[in-house]
Each structure stands twice: as C-alpha cells, then as structure tokens.
Design a protein around this motif. Sequence first.
Motif, PDB file in Angstrom:
ATOM      1  N   ASP A  48       0.726  -0.972  -0.062  1.00 15.44           N
ATOM      2  CA  ASP A  48      -0.149   0.186   0.782  1.00 15.44           C
ATOM      3  C   ASP A  48       1.047   1.160  -0.371  1.00 15.44           C
ATOM      4  O   ASP A  48       1.720   1.620   0.958  1.00 15.44           O
ATOM      5  CB  ASP A  48      -0.780  -0.139   1.287  1.00 15.44           C
ATOM      6  CG  ASP A  48      -1.926   1.055   1.127  1.00 15.44           C
ATOM      7  OD1 ASP A  48      -1.941   1.865   0.956  1.00 15.44           O
ATOM      8  OD2 ASP A  48      -3.005   1.181   2.074  1.00 15.44           O
ATOM      9  N   CYS A  49       0.715   2.477  -1.005  1.00 11.53           N
ATOM     10  CA  CYS A  49       1.449   3.366  -1.361  1.00 11.53           C
ATOM     11  C   CYS A  49       1.837   3.923   0.023  1.00 11.53           C
ATOM     12  O   CYS A  49       2.487   4.902   1.007  1.00 11.53           O
ATOM     13  CB  CYS A  49       1.844   4.602  -2.067  1.00 11.53           C
ATOM     14  SG  CYS A  49      -0.570   5.065  -2.271  1.00 11.53           S
ATOM     15  N   ASP A  83      -1.499   7.229 -12.398  1.00 13.20           N
ATOM     16  CA  ASP A  83      -2.865   7.072 -12.586  1.00 13.20           C
ATOM     17  C   ASP A  83      -3.145   6.697 -11.818  1.00 13.20           C
ATOM     18  O   ASP A  83      -3.286   5.086 -11.238  1.00 13.20           O
ATOM     19  CB  ASP A  83      -2.140   5.645 -13.905  1.00 13.20           C
ATOM     20  CG  ASP A  83      -3.309   5.709 -14.448  1.00 13.20           C
ATOM     21  OD1 ASP A  83      -4.428   5.723 -14.609  1.00 13.20           O
ATOM     22  OD2 ASP A  83      -4.049   4.858 -15.229  1.00 13.20           O
ATOM     23  N   ASN A 136      -9.240   0.623  -4.402  1.00 17.58           N
ATOM     24  CA  ASN A 136      -9.159   1.811  -3.860  1.00 17.58           C
ATOM     25  C   ASN A 136     -10.477   2.586  -5.071  1.00 17.58           C
ATOM     26  O   ASN A 136     -10.384   3.975  -5.438  1.00 17.58           O
ATOM     27  CB  ASN A 136      -8.343   2.193  -3.649  1.00 17.58           C
ATOM     28  CG  ASN A 136      -7.599   1.930  -2.081  1.00 17.58           C
ATOM     29  OD1 ASN A 136      -8.705   1.155  -1.253  1.00 17.58           O
ATOM     30  ND2 ASN A 136      -6.202   1.625  -1.600  1.00 17.58           N
ATOM     31  N   HIS A 152      -3.733  -4.968 -17.729  1.00 15.07           N
ATOM     32  CA  HIS A 152      -3.999  -4.199 -16.663  1.00 15.07           C
ATOM     33  C   HIS A 152      -5.874  -3.957 -17.122  1.00 15.07           C
ATOM     34  O   HIS A 152      -5.614  -3.576 -18.399  1.00 15.07           O
ATOM     35  CB  HIS A 152      -3.516  -3.472 -16.314  1.00 15.07           C
ATOM     36  CG  HIS A 152      -4.094  -2.763 -14.638  1.00 15.07           C
ATOM     37  ND1 HIS A 152      -5.231  -1.692 -14.643  1.00 15.07           N
ATOM     38  CD2 HIS A 152      -3.081  -2.962 -13.474  1.00 15.07           C
ATOM     39  CE1 HIS A 152      -5.167  -0.971 -13.317  1.00 15.07           C
ATOM     40  NE2 HIS A 152      -4.318  -2.032 -12.327  1.00 15.07           N
ATOM     41  N   THR A 172      -6.652  -0.624 -17.288  1.00 17.35           N
ATOM     42  CA  THR A 172      -6.855   0.574 -17.227  1.00 17.35           C
ATOM     43  C   THR A 172      -5.540   0.549 -17.951  1.00 17.35           C
ATOM     44  O   THR A 172      -4.199   1.719 -17.257  1.00 17.35           O
ATOM     45  CB  THR A 172      -7.030   1.911 -16.495  1.00 17.35           C
ATOM     46  OG1 THR A 172      -6.437   1.157 -14.886  1.00 17.35           O
ATOM     47  CG2 THR A 172      -8.362   1.100 -15.700  1.00 17.35           C
ATOM     48  N   LYS A 199      -1.817   2.104 -18.739  1.00 14.20           N
ATOM     49  CA  LYS A 199      -2.055   3.286 -20.213  1.00 14.20           C
ATOM     50  C   LYS A 199      -0.999   2.710 -21.459  1.00 14.20           C
ATOM     51  O   LYS A 199       0.325   1.886 -20.682  1.00 14.20           O
ATOM     52  CB  LYS A 199      -0.899   4.508 -19.370  1.00 14.20           C
ATOM     53  CG  LYS A 199      -2.367   5.010 -18.069  1.00 14.20           C
ATOM     54  CD  LYS A 199      -3.380   5.794 -18.688  1.00 14.20           C
ATOM     55  CE  LYS A 199      -4.414   6.414 -17.883  1.00 14.20           C
ATOM     56  NZ  LYS A 199      -5.898   5.361 -17.621  1.00 14.20           N
ATOM     57  N   SER A 244       0.142  -2.351 -14.037  1.00 16.33           N
ATOM     58  CA  SER A 244       1.884  -3.584 -15.076  1.00 16.33           C
ATOM     59  C   SER A 244       2.212  -3.057 -15.001  1.00 16.33           C
ATOM     60  O   SER A 244       2.761  -3.325 -15.972  1.00 16.33           O
ATOM     61  CB  SER A 244       0.261  -3.343 -15.793  1.00 16.33           C
ATOM     62  OG  SER A 244      -0.295  -2.151 -16.903  1.00 16.33           O
ATOM     63  N   SER A 280       3.151   0.184 -16.875  1.00 15.08           N
ATOM     64  CA  SER A 280       3.736   0.855 -17.635  1.00 15.08           C
ATOM     65  C   SER A 280       4.771   1.755 -17.415  1.00 15.08           C
ATOM     66  O   SER A 280       5.153   2.426 -18.081  1.00 15.08           O
ATOM     67  CB  SER A 280       2.776   1.492 -18.032  1.00 15.08           C
ATOM     68  OG  SER A 280       1.324   0.490 -18.743  1.00 15.08           O
ATOM     69  N   GLU A 339       2.275  -1.076  -6.075  1.00 14.02           N
ATOM     70  CA  GLU A 339       1.116  -1.738  -6.365  1.00 14.02           C
ATOM     71  C   GLU A 339       0.711  -2.613  -5.312  1.00 14.02           C
ATOM     72  O   GLU A 339       2.022  -3.262  -4.418  1.00 14.02           O
ATOM     73  CB  GLU A 339       1.338  -2.393  -7.447  1.00 14.02           C
ATOM     74  CG  GLU A 339      -0.121  -3.059  -8.502  1.00 14.02           C
ATOM     75  CD  GLU A 339      -1.394  -2.544  -7.978  1.00 14.02           C
ATOM     76  OE1 GLU A 339      -0.818  -0.829  -9.104  1.00 14.02           O
ATOM     77  OE2 GLU A 339      -2.039  -2.929  -7.909  1.00 14.02           O
TER      78      GLU A 339
HETATM   79  C1  LIG Z   1      -5.631   3.115 -12.626  1.00 13.35           C
HETATM   80  S1  LIG Z   1      -4.393   1.970 -12.152  1.00 13.35           S
HETATM   81  C2  LIG Z   1      -3.151   1.785 -12.882  1.00 13.35           C
HETATM   82  C3  LIG Z   1      -3.196   1.546 -14.018  1.00 13.35           C
HETATM   83  C4  LIG Z   1      -1.681   1.308 -14.845  1.00 13.35           C
HETATM   84  N1  LIG Z   1      -1.687   3.152 -15.150  1.00 13.35           N
HETATM   85  C5  LIG Z   1      -0.837   0.985 -16.148  1.00 13.35           C
HETATM   86  O1  LIG Z   1      -0.796   0.929 -16.874  1.00 13.35           O
HETATM   87  O2  LIG Z   1      -1.217  -0.834 -15.889  1.00 13.35           O
HETATM   88  C6  LIG Z   1      -4.759   2.455 -10.356  1.00 13.35           C
HETATM   89  C7  LIG Z   1      -3.986   0.968  -9.776  1.00 13.35           C
HETATM   90  O3  LIG Z   1      -3.297   1.433  -8.084  1.00 13.35           O
HETATM   91  C8  LIG Z   1      -3.928   0.693  -7.524  1.00 13.35           C
HETATM   92  N2  LIG Z   1      -3.675   0.994  -6.414  1.00 13.35           N
HETATM   93  C9  LIG Z   1      -4.567   1.392  -5.504  1.00 13.35           C
HETATM   94  N3  LIG Z   1      -4.880   2.052  -4.785  1.00 13.35           N
HETATM   95  C10 LIG Z   1      -3.067   1.637  -4.182  1.00 13.35           C
HETATM   96  C11 LIG Z   1      -2.279   1.881  -2.966  1.00 13.35           C
HETATM   97  N4  LIG Z   1      -3.049   2.556  -1.838  1.00 13.35           N
HETATM   98  N5  LIG Z   1      -1.071   1.745  -2.996  1.00 13.35           N
HETATM   99  C12 LIG Z   1      -0.536   1.353  -4.147  1.00 13.35           C
HETATM  100  N6  LIG Z   1      -1.612   0.626  -5.234  1.00 13.35           N
HETATM  101  C13 LIG Z   1      -2.530   0.875  -5.182  1.00 13.35           C
HETATM  102  C14 LIG Z   1      -4.754  -0.791  -7.533  1.00 13.35           C
HETATM  103  O4  LIG Z   1      -4.252  -1.943  -7.697  1.00 13.35           O
HETATM  104  C15 LIG Z   1      -4.011  -0.190  -9.616  1.00 13.35           C
HETATM  105  O5  LIG Z   1      -3.758  -1.269 -10.219  1.00 13.35           O
END
Ligand SMILES: C[S@@+](CC[C@H](N)C(=O)[O-])C[C@H]1O[C@@H](n2cnc3c(N)ncnc32)[C@H](O)[C@@H]1O
Length: 215
Positions: A8-9, A27, A44, A144, A146, A148, A174, A176, A192
């Motif tokens: 978790d970030c 993203d 989330n 993934h 979404t 990018k 994933s 990107s 991630e």
């Molecule tokens: C919009 S997606 C990103 C897709 C990415 N840009 C790609 O090209 O694959 C957002 C990502 O954030 C992750 N995520 C959500 N909450 C998070 C958190 N608290 N810490 C780390 N990752 C998180 C989700 O699992 C998801 O894979």
Amino acid sequence: MSRIVLGDCLAVLPTLPDRAVDFVLTDPPYLVNYRERNGRRIANDTNDAWLTPAFEQMHRVLRDDALCVSFYGWSRVDRFFSAWRAAGFRAVGHIVFAKRYPSTARFLRYQHEQAYLLAKGQPALPAEPLPDVLPWTYSGNRLHPTQKPVECLVPLIEAFCPLGGIVLDPFAGSGSTCVAARQTGRRFLGIELDANYHAVAADRLNLMPTERRAA
Ligand SMILES: C[S@@+](CC[C@H](N)C(=O)[O-])C[C@H]1O[C@@H](n2cnc3c(N)ncnc32)[C@H](O)[C@@H]1O
C-alpha cells in the motif's frame, strides 16, 4: 536501484526520505467504481480516504522545484484538485490525450484521457514545451483494465525528468510508467497494492527478486 514494491503506497511512501525522487508520473484510481465486462476491478476505486495522504507523501518525497503528472477521473476533479492543493501542489498545466475512439457515449462521446501537470516549488521552464493536447494510443488493456500506453508516457518523462533521474509511480498497476522510465534511461520506483498486478509489472520488466520485493 529501480524497483517495484508490492504494498500500500500509504505504508511504503512514508519509508522514503524527503526529496528522494525527481518526477512523479502516476495514474491513481479514478474514484468511479470501474468494472470491466469481464469483472476486473481497480482497488480503492470506491473510496477517496487515500487521496490526500497519498499526494501529501508524493509531495514530500519529490525533490524541490520539480513536477508531478497525475491522471485523474474528470467526474471527480473536485476531489482530486482539493487533494493536490492540500498536499502543496500547484497546477501549472492540463494535458488532454485525444482518443480516436470513445470509451463510452452518453451526453457526449467520451473520447479523451486527462492529466494535470502539478508543480512543487518553482520548476525551471522547459526549452521546448510539449503541446497540451497529445495523441492517445489504445494499449489493449491486456495486462491491466486501465493500462496506459507506454508511448504516451515517454514524452512526459523525457520532458519533466532529467536523464538518469528517478520516476515515482505509487499506483503502478501493470508497470507502464516504469517501462517508459526504463526506455528513456531513467530509474523508477513503482508501488502496487494488488499482488497480481505487481507480479505482472515485475515480470514485464524482468525484475530480479530484490527489485520486486514486498514492502
Ligand atoms: C489506474 S490503475 C494504474 C494502471 C497503470 N497505469 C497501468 O498502466 O497498468 C491504479 C492502480 O493503483 C493500485 N492501487 C490502488 N490503491 C493503491 C494503494 N493504496 N497503493 C498502491 N497501489 C494502489 C490499483 O491496484 C491499480 O492497479
């Protein structure tokens, strides 16, 4: 060392020192409860409790006078904007990526992606500014839901991160952003939460065990 951390970030970012990265390209979930026809979802994406704390940490770990590009959900722009402001970022540009196809159609054909360019301090102006309307390529979303397109991320990294600098993406999916960073001769730190996407990203980048560690 470049790496993608599983975790978790909100737990991982506080372990980083102040001003440790040169550029943030991220993203995050768009807060829209996104669900693909085949059932894939984004962690989330239904709550914004993480939003301000995550951007506060991104601001802290970004070096002074540097930039962050954040994609966001246009229908939740109020929440994203408050979080960016509360974290200390200042909007210095808005980027529209024009798609050749609509993602959905309702009142309009929804045919663009969007990101804000956010400043910490007073970054230097680029010699040759990028246009704020850029073309979009369909990634196929194979890795993934979404995903990018790397080719749309590359010019952002080239414009806003020095060669050899560190690009941070705390919502790496994933991977990107990390692929684009490597392609352009920058280092990367991805984070991630979802173990499946973390594994996809680490495999995509062919990372060694020490470069794909859990938090
Ligand atoms: C919009 S997606 C990103 C897709 C990415 N840009 C790609 O090209 O694959 C957002 C990502 O954030 C992750 N995520 C959500 N909450 C998070 C958190 N608290 N810490 C780390 N990752 C998180 C989700 O699992 C998801 O894979």
